[in-house]
Scaffold this active site. Structure first.
Site, PDB file in Angstrom:
ATOM      1  CB  CYS A   1      94.101  75.155 -54.044  1.00  0.00           C
ATOM      2  SG  CYS A   1      93.118  74.270 -52.816  1.00  0.00           S
TER       3      CYS A   1
ATOM      4  CB  CYS B   1      97.075  73.240 -51.917  1.00  0.00           C
ATOM      5  SG  CYS B   1      96.312  72.230 -53.204  1.00  0.00           S
TER       6      CYS B   1
ATOM      7  CG  HIS C   1      93.792  70.678 -55.782  1.00  0.00           C
ATOM      8  ND1 HIS C   1      93.261  71.658 -54.974  1.00  0.00           N
ATOM      9  CD2 HIS C   1      93.196  70.823 -56.992  1.00  0.00           C
ATOM     10  CE1 HIS C   1      92.389  72.375 -55.669  1.00  0.00           C
ATOM     11  NE2 HIS C   1      92.333  71.891 -56.888  1.00  0.00           N
TER      12      HIS C   1
ATOM     13  CG  ASN D   1      77.871  71.337 -49.464  1.00  0.00           C
ATOM     14  OD1 ASN D   1      76.956  70.550 -49.635  1.00  0.00           O
ATOM     15  ND2 ASN D   1      77.700  72.633 -49.323  1.00  0.00           N
TER      16      ASN D   1
ATOM     17  CB  SER E   1      83.799  77.536 -52.891  1.00  0.00           C
ATOM     18  OG  SER E   1      84.505  77.094 -51.746  1.00  0.00           O
TER      19      SER E   1
ATOM     20  CG  HIS F   1      92.149  70.545 -51.558  1.00  0.00           C
ATOM     21  ND1 HIS F   1      93.455  70.785 -51.917  1.00  0.00           N
ATOM     22  CD2 HIS F   1      92.190  69.716 -50.496  1.00  0.00           C
ATOM     23  CE1 HIS F   1      94.258  70.128 -51.086  1.00  0.00           C
ATOM     24  NE2 HIS F   1      93.494  69.470 -50.220  1.00  0.00           N
TER      25      HIS F   1
ATOM     26  CG  HIS G   1      86.855  71.088 -48.427  1.00  0.00           C
ATOM     27  ND1 HIS G   1      86.830  71.134 -49.808  1.00  0.00           N
ATOM     28  CD2 HIS G   1      85.883  71.929 -48.006  1.00  0.00           C
ATOM     29  CE1 HIS G   1      85.892  71.989 -50.198  1.00  0.00           C
ATOM     30  NE2 HIS G   1      85.296  72.474 -49.132  1.00  0.00           N
TER      31      HIS G   1
ATOM     32  CD  GLN H   1      81.993  74.147 -44.780  1.00  0.00           C
ATOM     33  OE1 GLN H   1      81.687  74.938 -43.888  1.00  0.00           O
ATOM     34  NE2 GLN H   1      81.666  74.339 -46.046  1.00  0.00           N
TER      35      GLN H   1
HETATM   36  P1  H2U Z   1      82.606  74.790 -49.381  1.00  0.00           P
HETATM   37  O1  H2U Z   1      82.982  73.408 -49.011  1.00  0.00           O
HETATM   38  O2  H2U Z   1      81.113  74.982 -49.259  1.00  0.00           O
HETATM   39  O3  H2U Z   1      83.137  75.266 -50.658  1.00  0.00           O
HETATM   40  O4  H2U Z   1      83.244  75.719 -48.283  1.00  0.00           O
HETATM   41  C1  H2U Z   1      84.611  75.858 -48.026  1.00  0.00           C
HETATM   42  C2  H2U Z   1      84.723  76.726 -46.793  1.00  0.00           C
HETATM   43  O5  H2U Z   1      86.038  77.255 -46.708  1.00  0.00           O
HETATM   44  C3  H2U Z   1      83.751  77.899 -46.825  1.00  0.00           C
HETATM   45  O6  H2U Z   1      82.860  77.760 -45.745  1.00  0.00           O
HETATM   46  C4  H2U Z   1      85.954  78.549 -46.140  1.00  0.00           C
HETATM   47  C5  H2U Z   1      84.650  79.122 -46.672  1.00  0.00           C
HETATM   48  O7  H2U Z   1      84.109  80.026 -45.763  1.00  0.00           O
HETATM   49  N1  H2U Z   1      87.157  79.293 -46.491  1.00  0.00           N
HETATM   50  C6  H2U Z   1      88.041  79.659 -45.512  1.00  0.00           C
HETATM   51  O8  H2U Z   1      87.789  79.399 -44.330  1.00  0.00           O
HETATM   52  N2  H2U Z   1      89.211  80.301 -45.845  1.00  0.00           N
HETATM   53  C7  H2U Z   1      89.558  80.643 -47.122  1.00  0.00           C
HETATM   54  O9  H2U Z   1      90.633  81.180 -47.347  1.00  0.00           O
HETATM   55  C8  H2U Z   1      88.605  80.400 -48.217  1.00  0.00           C
HETATM   56  C9  H2U Z   1      87.376  79.627 -47.878  1.00  0.00           C
HETATM   57 ZN    ZN Z   2      94.159  72.194 -53.251  1.00  0.00          ZN
END
Ligand code: H2U
Ligand code: ZN
Length: 345
Positions: free
Chosen positions: A49, A52, A112, A150, A158, A161, A163, A165
């Site tokens: 992940c 994590c 996670h 989201n 995606s 975990h 989180h 933004q």
């Molecule tokens: P979601 O919450 O929509 O899944 O987005 C997670 C964000 O994490 C996504 O905008 C970023 C993606 O660009 N990301 C990173 O910044 N680094 C990573 O190693 C993978 C994902």
């Molecule tokens: Zn995780």
């Protein structure tokens, strides 16, 4: 007297848009898509992940061994700082402008396997502090700082975990722009704040109130579009999150936990949604017309795997919902504040 069992339209004073309500349609048979639900227990740490603690992200950076929350610049940011400024406006049909901004990813917990609904109140308070820290920091540079989460695969998230933004930019995006204009017009006309007056009406009527505590109210707005959409409002005038007092932050954590617990209990599944904060834009001269609020837009309609699609008429004409906001509120009012995952059987 209005008959809300008939097809009708409701007005959203924040956006100036209407929504079509068709309550007679709730018995419509469903033979469309059902989504698979992920009911499996997740591990508390996953080696691959990218959120994590201690793990490597896509760009090779290693996350620290964080204990509570962690913020980093999005490695695939949609908005970028330090851009050359230009505007295209010679032609009515070909308008464009360059923009600057930045995107951050906020890890809510090192665990996670948790969601905000399952986190302790103190841990949710830390998330609120994290929102405020980043809001204050980015507000020094950018006009609009959009905090959001989201959640759920069907929302395009995606990674499970926990989180959220932040996308911050030097322009006022379209949704807050509508809310800004409508709140400003209302303030000029009535010399009072649209969402405070709306809250007063809702508290008198009680029909659409889902939860309330000393400082906060959650309600299904009269003009809700998404089946179980809610609006979270402070009782007092607050321009944005960084104006909250410490007691208000604590009770915010409490009401968020209750709301998300009820959402999960509704279909006994981890409830997907997009949620986010709207408050006064930064760098604006007068912000007296703005009232802080959070929107929760969950897509689920009738079970953990039947979601509402915004297609057809909704894309081409107007948003539409089947059961009324009052019916949605009644469902949410009756749910338990004890998360179904922690029930002792
Ligand atoms: P979601 O919450 O929509 O899944 O987005 C997670 C964000 O994490 C996504 O905008 C970023 C993606 O660009 N990301 C990173 O910044 N680094 C990573 O190693 C993978 C994902
Ligand atoms: Zn995780």
């Amino acid at each position: 007297m209005p008959d809300f069992d008939q097809p009708h339209r409701r007005f959203n004073p924040l956006t100036g848009e209407w929504v079509l309500v068709s309550p007679h349609r709730t018995k419509r048979p469903w033979q469309g898509r059902t989504e698979k639900t992920d009911s499996q227990k997740r591990p508390s740490y996953l080696p691959d992940c990218y959120l994590c603690p201690g793990n490597k992200r896509a760009n090779g950076v290693v996350n620290p061994d964080y204990k509570f929350t962690y913020v980093f610049n999005n490695d695939f940011a949609a908005l970028l700082p330090g851009q050359r400024f230009w505007q295209l406006k010679e032609h009515d049909f070909l308008k464009a402008e360059s923009i600057e901004g930045t995107c951050r990813v906020l890890c809510f917990s090192p665990r996670h396997d948790l969601t905000l609904a399952e986190m302790e109140i103190e841990a949710i308070e830390r998330v609120i502090d994290l929102w405020i820290e980043n809001l204050t920091d980015l507000g020094k540079t950018y006009r609009w700082v959009q905090i959001f989460e989201n959640k759920g695969e069907i929302m395009g998230c995606s990674n499970p975990h926990p989180h959220g933004q932040i996308w911050a930019g030097n322009f006022l995006p379209s949704e807050p722009q509508k809310e800004d204009v409508n709140q400003k017009n209302y303030f000029r006309r009535k010399n009072s704040v649209l969402l405070l007056d709306y809250l007063d009406e809702e508290l008198k009527r009680e029909e659409r109130i889902v939860l309330q505590n000393e400082h906060w109210v959650v309600l299904v707005p009269f003009w809700a579009v998404w089946p179980f959409e809610t609006l979270l409002l402070p009782r007092k005038l607050r321009f944005h999150l960084h104006f909250l007092e410490s007691e208000e932050k604590k009770s915010l954590a409490e009401i968020i936990k209750k709301l998300l617990t009820r959402y999960d209990n509704l279909f006994r599944a981890s409830f997907p949604y997009t949620m986010g904060w709207h408050g006064a834009p930064f760098g604006a001269a007068a912000e007296n017309h703005w009232q802080l609020h959070a929107h929760f837009y969950p897509p689920l309609l009738r079970s953990a795997n039947v979601k509402k699609f915004m297609v057809g008429y909704e894309m081409l004409a107007e948003a539409q919902r089947d059961f009324t906001a009052e019916q949605a509120a009644r469902r949410l009012q009756t749910l338990s504040d004890v998360h179904f995952g922690t029930e002792v059987s």
